[in-house]
Design a protein around this motif. Structure first.
Motif, short mmCIF file in Angstrom:
data_model
loop_
_atom_site.label_atom_id
_atom_site.label_comp_id
_atom_site.label_asym_id
_atom_site.label_seq_id
_atom_site.Cartn_x
_atom_site.Cartn_y
_atom_site.Cartn_z
N ARG A 1 9.68 7.90 -2.70
CA ARG A 1 8.26 7.53 -2.64
C ARG A 1 7.50 8.26 -3.73
O ARG A 1 7.94 9.31 -4.22
CB ARG A 1 7.65 7.83 -1.28
N ALA A 2 6.39 7.69 -4.11
CA ALA A 2 5.50 8.36 -5.06
C ALA A 2 4.58 9.29 -4.28
O ALA A 2 4.35 9.11 -3.08
CB ALA A 2 4.68 7.34 -5.82
N GLN A 3 4.05 10.29 -4.97
CA GLN A 3 3.05 11.17 -4.35
C GLN A 3 1.67 10.87 -4.96
O GLN A 3 0.74 10.61 -4.24
CB GLN A 3 3.47 12.62 -4.51
N HIS A 4 1.59 10.88 -6.28
CA HIS A 4 0.29 10.61 -6.93
C HIS A 4 0.48 9.79 -8.20
O HIS A 4 1.38 10.06 -9.00
CB HIS A 4 -0.41 11.93 -7.28
N GLU B 1 -0.65 8.91 -2.53
CA GLU B 1 -0.01 8.42 -1.30
C GLU B 1 0.15 9.50 -0.25
O GLU B 1 0.34 9.20 0.92
CB GLU B 1 1.35 7.80 -1.63
N ASP C 1 -3.88 6.38 -7.53
CA ASP C 1 -3.80 6.41 -6.07
C ASP C 1 -2.99 7.63 -5.65
O ASP C 1 -2.07 8.04 -6.36
CB ASP C 1 -3.14 5.14 -5.53
N PRO D 1 0.81 -1.22 0.00
CA PRO D 1 0.00 0.00 0.00
C PRO D 1 0.85 1.27 0.00
O PRO D 1 0.32 2.38 -0.03
CB PRO D 1 -0.78 -0.11 1.31
N ASP D 2 2.18 1.13 0.06
CA ASP D 2 3.07 2.28 0.20
C ASP D 2 4.24 2.05 -0.75
O ASP D 2 4.85 0.98 -0.76
CB ASP D 2 3.54 2.31 1.67
N SER D 3 4.56 3.06 -1.53
CA SER D 3 5.59 2.88 -2.56
C SER D 3 7.01 3.13 -2.06
O SER D 3 7.95 3.09 -2.85
CB SER D 3 5.32 3.84 -3.72
N ARG E 1 4.60 -0.77 -5.78
CA ARG E 1 3.19 -0.92 -5.41
C ARG E 1 2.62 -2.25 -5.92
O ARG E 1 1.90 -2.95 -5.20
CB ARG E 1 2.36 0.25 -5.97
#
Lengths: 274, 274
Positions: free
Chosen positions: A240-243, B123, B121, A169-171, A204
């Motif tokens: 990490r990704a944001q969107h 995050e 999605d 659920p978290d990149s 993901r």
């Protein structure tokens, strides 16, 4: 490692350029840094920056770099054109174009500038991670081959490189990473390392997904001396990704020195196919 | 607001361009959007993007924009040159140059691309904030004048605009913001809004500090329809610095729609004098 050894390191061979005149360079793709299609984006970004670093017209060290991956780079030679479009007392602005057969494959802009002692503070913190030497080195995958040039020790988010990959659920990915064979840090190395993360969509999904960087920006927080002083110790890298949406996602990442000082903050927009 | 009213909005007058030929434009600085030195960076960034949006050669909507502020823009006319350096099936890459008297003042690269339905999605989360209407509108300062074009409701980190400014250990600013007079969102508006934050170093210091953006990158997460649907409601904007040192700092920021959807993520490198 002596200067001669640095110049014969695979990374330096891959980013090496021959000058063809003022602001003109000739380069060649390097098989060991191949990605899915064309070269690893980090090596292309470092090659663009090398054209600035190697230019006798350069007046200061790099502050920021933006690289736009406009089209695939085919295996073989390419030309690179650089232009210092504005030189001020303390900053210098560059535009760069990488072409093959007169088709533009990559564009970049770079800003160089004079750093001077000022108030300093870091508001973000390095991610929690055990010491590099206590984290196992990941087996590089068969493909893409460029990953074999990096010693990666995953603390979190190895994605498809995890022994039993699954959706998450978290990149976030956090890893200790350095060139292999080891190579001291410089602006070129941290530029390529800023693009060392497997695409967030794969983390993901827990599987390989077609993805490629559209635009990459690197802000350099350490100067040449600080990078050289870091030597060839592993760097703590986190992304990490944001969107994600509409076939694109953005990634924000940080590279940290072994002593917890920020080396780069870096952002990219990535195309993906789900 | 009708299309005619949009075109006569101060923002549209300030970013307006006259075509002088394929890829050639003439613009003029706008007194109401003046900053300390030259125009508000956000208006310059929006003007660069306008050259892409107004170009009949454009094949898709904007995905990303990087603007490098190479030198001051003097009050008066400027020329703008745009070039679609690479057009692919689904993406198009642009380079842009803003000049005055043959001196380059600003460079930019823009990527346009076709969004398509994919897995989506987000995050990151919008910052905690009470509804816009419950937050007082800040009195715009006397100077710089560009701030009078925005209705700002500070939730956190008003810096020198706070009634009793003081040093703070965290540079975060969160505010509800929109153009004043109100103007529906579009790519131009969110580009300028991505640079609407007072410099982070002023928030930390609680006072005015000389600072200017060197390089600004905007990633667009909402398409033209989503922006239009948002209308002229206030946007929730939040920004923070990551690292200050050597006379520069970087800022990462997000703009959120009134319904909590991400509009842009945006990053910049800023020069400061302490």
């Amino acid at each position: 490692m002596s200067p001669t050894e640095i110049r014969t390191h695979p990374f330096d061979l891959a980013t090496g350029l021959t000058t063809t005149g003022e602001g003109g360079f000739l380069g060649h793709t390097s098989a060991p840094y191949s990605n899915m299609v064309g070269p690893f984006g980090g090596i292309t970004a470092a090659t663009m920056l090398r054209a600035v670093l190697d230019d006798p017209r350069r007046t200061a060290q790099p502050l920021s770099l933006t690289v736009n991956f406009a089209g695939p780079i085919a295996e073989g030679p390419f030309t690179l054109e650089s232009r210092p479009v504005r030189t001020n007392r303390s900053t210098q602005h560059w535009t760069l174009t990488l072409s093959q057969d007169d088709a533009v494959a990559t564009t970049a802009t770079a800003v160089c500038g004079t750093r001077r002692p000022t108030w300093s503070d870091t508001e973000i913190s390095p991610p929690a991670a055990p010491p590099a030497e206590s984290v196992a080195v990941a087996d590089p995958p068969e493909f893409p081959v460029w990953m074999r040039n990096y010693e990666m020790r995953f603390v979190q988010g190895g994605g498809p490189l995890t022994p039993q990959p699954r959706e998450t659920p978290d990149s976030t990915t956090t890893l200790w990473v350095r060139d292999t064979p080891a190579r001291p840090l410089d602006f070129l190395a941290v530029t390529a390392l800023s693009d060392v993360f497997i695409p967030r969509v794969m983390v993901r999904a827990g599987r390989m997904v077609p993805a490629s960087t559209v635009s990459l920006t690197v802000y350099f927080h350490a100067d040449a001396d600080a990078l050289a002083a870091h030597g060839d110790r592993p760097v703590l890298a986190t992304a990490r990704a944001q969107h994600f949406g509409g076939g694109f996602f953005d990634q924000s990442a940080h590279l940290w020195g072994a002593d917890g000082t920020p080396l780069t903050t870096t952002h990219q927009l990535v195309y993906f196919k789900d």
